[in-house]
Design an enzyme around this catalytic site. Structure first.
Site, PDB file in Angstrom:
ATOM      1  N   CYS A   1       0.641  -1.291  -0.380  1.00 56.62           N
ATOM      2  CA  CYS A   1       0.217   0.050   0.327  1.00 56.62           C
ATOM      3  C   CYS A   1       0.813   1.279  -0.298  1.00 56.62           C
ATOM      4  CB  CYS A   1      -0.934  -0.343   1.482  1.00 56.62           C
ATOM      5  SG  CYS A   1      -0.230  -0.168   2.157  1.00 56.62           S
ATOM      6  N   CYS A   2       0.433   2.497  -0.471  1.00 58.89           N
ATOM      7  CA  CYS A   2       1.170   3.686  -0.642  1.00 58.89           C
ATOM      8  C   CYS A   2      -0.098   4.890  -1.135  1.00 58.89           C
ATOM      9  CB  CYS A   2       2.091   4.060  -2.303  1.00 58.89           C
ATOM     10  SG  CYS A   2       0.859   3.632  -3.556  1.00 58.89           S
ATOM     11  N   SER A   3      -0.050   5.803  -1.067  1.00 64.09           N
ATOM     12  CA  SER A   3      -1.149   7.107  -1.096  1.00 64.09           C
ATOM     13  C   SER A   3      -2.222   6.448  -1.606  1.00 64.09           C
ATOM     14  CB  SER A   3      -0.253   8.131  -1.604  1.00 64.09           C
ATOM     15  OG  SER A   3       0.451   8.089  -2.152  1.00 64.09           O
TER      16      SER A   3
END
Length: 101
Positions: free
Chosen positions: A6-8
């Protein structure tokens, strides 16, 4: 094993997902590897074994941990050098270590 990155926005991590899938295939491993944004971790259809948080959103670690609380999912922050170098094999190995595989 199911690995969720997961990232932004779930976009930059998709490049890392592709590198990890290549590394897994080269090693003969049939893992489910996908990406999402930090706000959608708990919306996944299946609970991941490992959730790896992108270094650019390390500040969201607690939020991600809360989203998977009550499950067996392990959560960790990816190494920023491995992430930056898109080193799929190294990140895959890290996920396996976190999962105890």
């Amino acid at each position: 094993m199911r690995i969720l990155l997961c990232c932004s926005m779930g976009m930059s991590t998709s490049i890392v997902v592709a590198a990890m899938k290549r590394a897994a295939a080269e090693q003969g491993k049939d893992y489910q590897i996908s990406a999402t944004d930090v706000n959608s971790v708990d919306e996944e259809d299946e609970v991941p074994d490992v959730v790896l948080v992108g270094p650019q959103v390390a500040h969201a670690l607690k939020q991600v941990q809360e989203q998977v609380s009550g499950t067996d999912a392990k959560v960790a922050i990816m190494n920023k050098t491995d992430y930056g170098n898109v080193d799929g094999a190294a990140i895959l190995k890290f996920a396996e270590e976190i999962a105890g595989v």
